[in-house]
Write an enzyme that holds these catalytic residues in place. Structure first.
Site, PDB file in Angstrom:
ATOM      1  N   ASP A  36      -7.949  -1.968  -1.667  1.00 47.90           N
ATOM      2  CA  ASP A  36      -8.616  -2.458  -0.459  1.00 47.90           C
ATOM      3  C   ASP A  36      -9.451  -3.713  -0.767  1.00 47.90           C
ATOM      4  OD1 ASP A  36      -9.235  -1.709   2.377  1.00 47.90           O
ATOM      5  OD2 ASP A  36     -11.290  -1.679   1.622  1.00 47.90           O
ATOM      6  N   GLU A  93      -1.793   1.517 -18.707  1.00 47.59           N
ATOM      7  CA  GLU A  93      -1.863   2.687 -19.596  1.00 47.59           C
ATOM      8  C   GLU A  93      -0.768   3.689 -19.216  1.00 47.59           C
ATOM      9  OE1 GLU A  93      -5.823   4.266 -19.085  1.00 47.59           O
ATOM     10  OE2 GLU A  93      -6.751   2.341 -19.611  1.00 47.59           O
TER      11      GLU A  93
HETATM   12  C1  NOJ Z   1      -9.563  -3.176   4.821  1.00 50.28           C
HETATM   13  C2  NOJ Z   1      -8.955  -2.012   5.511  1.00 50.28           C
HETATM   14  O1  NOJ Z   1      -7.588  -2.257   5.699  1.00 50.28           O
HETATM   15  C3  NOJ Z   1      -9.696  -1.843   6.821  1.00 50.28           C
HETATM   16  O2  NOJ Z   1      -9.074  -0.914   7.636  1.00 50.28           O
HETATM   17  C4  NOJ Z   1     -11.109  -1.468   6.505  1.00 50.28           C
HETATM   18  O3  NOJ Z   1     -11.861  -1.402   7.686  1.00 50.28           O
HETATM   19  C5  NOJ Z   1     -11.755  -2.485   5.581  1.00 50.28           C
HETATM   20  N1  NOJ Z   1     -10.899  -2.851   4.483  1.00 50.28           N
HETATM   21  C6  NOJ Z   1     -13.008  -1.940   4.970  1.00 50.28           C
HETATM   22  O4  NOJ Z   1     -12.661  -1.006   3.987  1.00 50.28           O
END
Ligand code: NOJ
Length: 538
Positions: free
Chosen positions: A202, A257
């Site tokens: 993310d 790893e």
């Molecule tokens: C990106 C994610 O795809 C989204 O859905 C989220 O709100 C934000 N990151 C924060 O984690």
């Protein structure tokens, strides 16, 4: 030739938003057992990997992207045993499983943050980004939250602000802190040990912030009322800092790893900055998500420029990837219309590089209007009425035409399925030869069969107006992809050396088997894949 490529290069990734794919226990919310019950569908469709959005314990302020425990399963979605069963059943079907990894921030309910906020001299204080107020008592910098307002929240008890790129319930971790890094790498190992095939990381480009905490400059292109107010500033100091690449390389080293795992990075950046995330000498993400088909207007010339620019700057050995939609973006069928969404599918599945499908894209699902009283998305709640909400693209998957639950749930679905989408259910489309679903299945099957599409070279072809065309080739076998991104007929001049071409797939289903030479007529909203019968014949 395909043998030289890794599974994630040859494969297709399918994103499942866990809340909305399949609900096994009837509470109206999708779950791990639900996904498991639909693995045969994914195998039938022909995708290779399932990426599942976060299913970790979470107060669910942001759809699970506020993690309160990196090594557990949110009871709403099942248990660790459910996850292990899902993984085993997926592997039995040669399907890989990719987990979402959310390293930039935790939930404010995570024990780490509770400990960090407990006192200024708490041992974990430095695990998050705490700063004194500005001289006027306000936030330490002008940085903005992606969900609206300042990205700093004052903790009254300790008199300092903490930074959160997203909601205030999602405090950012301090990735300059070695203990944080090690704790997060251990969380990765927890899932890798269980056998997951990789991570979608993310907001990878957010991880490190300017050490001197400088203010972000204003964005000269921002117009009040257009898009998110977050865009008022250029995030020059709050994201995409040079030091992030060291962190990405360390994450990659954790993956190394283990055997044959993949790291996909979520990164919204222009291509010249995006490609840095492949890392120096390829020690970064295997696939820094390329979102440019989402962010570029649906126009043949603009798309052509984006493809050529991307292909042109990719470092050697960097593998491309393409995406049309995800859980943060309006659905492609709503963005470009039903007719063009078929053309978009042909584009996605014939470009060079790994495609990622968003669940329901194969059905042509549209965004579902959500009445104000049913809004759940934090971005909409914090900035209502600006069209920034993400619930419309997160509605449940219609498996059959059963009113209400659509085969998704026997209970009350957490978001409405939407009448238009119910009519596009899997069951309905499986019966229609020319449906969007069957077009996807045929495209996927063609891609798997044709090395030229899977791993072959890419060469643009000159085209005008709404036409877009390119050549894909491997081992002397040459294919041409010709797309009409408009609603008027087009003509394409075919290069002499290609000789005669035969249509092997047509988005409308009307043109297959036809042969062409010198010139190719392209009907409105048509997309064709052709094989060269002449010189290039196998
Ligand atoms: C990106 C994610 O795809 C989204 O859905 C989220 O709100 C934000 N990151 C924060 O984690």
């Amino acid at each position: 030739m395909t043998d030289r490529h890794r599974w994630w290069q040859r494969g297709i990734v399918y994103e499942v938003s866990i809340r909305s794919f399949a609900d096994a226990d009837g509470d109206g919310v999708g779950d791990l057992a639900g996904i498991r019950s639909r693995l045969d569908y994914l195998a039938w469709l022909g995708v290779d990997a399932v990426w599942i959005t976060p299913f970790f314990p979470s107060p669910m302020v942001d759809n699970g992207y506020d993690v309160a425990d990196y090594t557990g399963v949110e009871p709403l979605f099942g248990s660790l045993d459910d996850f292990d069963r899902l993984l085993a059943d997926a592997h039995d079907r040669s399907l890989r499983v990719i987990c979402d990894f959310v390293p930039n921030h935790t939930s404010d309910q995570h024990p780490w943050f509770r400990a960090s906020r407990s006192a200024r001299d708490a041992p974990k204080r430095d695990w998050y980004l705490w700063r004194d107020p500005a001289p006027d008592g306000g936030p330490p910098t002008n940085w903005l939250s992606e969900f609206g307002g300042p990205a700093w929240t004052l903790d009254e008890a300790t008199g300092q602000y903490y930074y959160h790129a997203f909601a205030s319930a999602q405090p950012d971790l301090n990735w300059r802190n070695r203990e944080v890094r090690e704790a997060m790498y251990d969380a990765m190992r927890f899932w890798l040990d269980r056998g997951v095939d990789g991570f979608r990381v993310d907001v990878m480009w957010h991880l490190v912030k300017d050490e001197a905490y400088r203010d972000n400059p204003p964005n000269p292109d921002y117009r009040e009322g257009q898009g998110s107010p977050y865009r008022r500033l250029v995030p020059a100091y709050s994201a995409d800092q040079p030091e992030v690449h060291e962190v990405v390389a360390e994450m990659r080293a954790v993956l190394e790893e283990y055997e044959d795992r993949v790291m996909i990075g979520e990164i919204y950046l222009p291509v010249d900055r995006l490609i840095d995330y492949y890392g120096r000498d390829g020690d970064g993400a295997h696939l820094p998500f390329n979102f440019h088909l989402i962010t570029t207007p649906w126009d043949a010339r603009e798309i052509e420029v984006v493809i050529d620019r991307y292909e042109g700057v990719l470092p050697e050995n960097a593998w491309p990837n393409w995406v049309l939609g995800n859980h943060d973006q309006p659905r492609v069928a709503s963005r470009v219309g039903d007719a063009q969404s078929r053309v978009a599918a042909v584009l996605l599945l014939t470009l060079r590089g790994t495609p990622t499908l968003y669940y329901g894209e194969e059905l042509g699902l549209r965004d579902v209007p959500i009445p104000p009283e049913r809004v759940t998305d934090v971005r909409e709640r914090q900035q209502p009425g600006r069209g920034l909400g993400r619930d419309p693209e997160r509605t449940p998957m219609p498996w059959d035409a059963t009113e209400h639950g659509g085969g998704f749930t026997s209970g009350e679905p957490w978001l409405p399925l939407g009448e238009a989408n119910l009519a596009r259910s899997v069951a309905t489309q499986r019966e229609e030869r020319k449906s969007m679903l069957m077009l996807h299945r045929r495209l996927i099957e063609l891609r798997r069969r044709e090395a030229a599409l899977l791993v072959g070279s890419y060469r643009p072809m000159p085209a005008q107006g709404d036409a877009l065309a390119y050549r894909r080739a491997s081992d002397g076998r040459e294919l041409v992809v010709a797309l009409n991104l408009g609603a008027a007929a087009q003509r394409l001049v075919l290069p002499d050396e290609l000789g005669e071409l035969r249509v092997i797939l047509s988005a409308s289903g009307e043109a297959e088997g036809r042969t062409h030479r010198d010139e190719l007529p392209l009907a409105a909203n048509e997309a064709l894949v052709l094989e060269a019968l002449g010189e290039g014949r196998r």
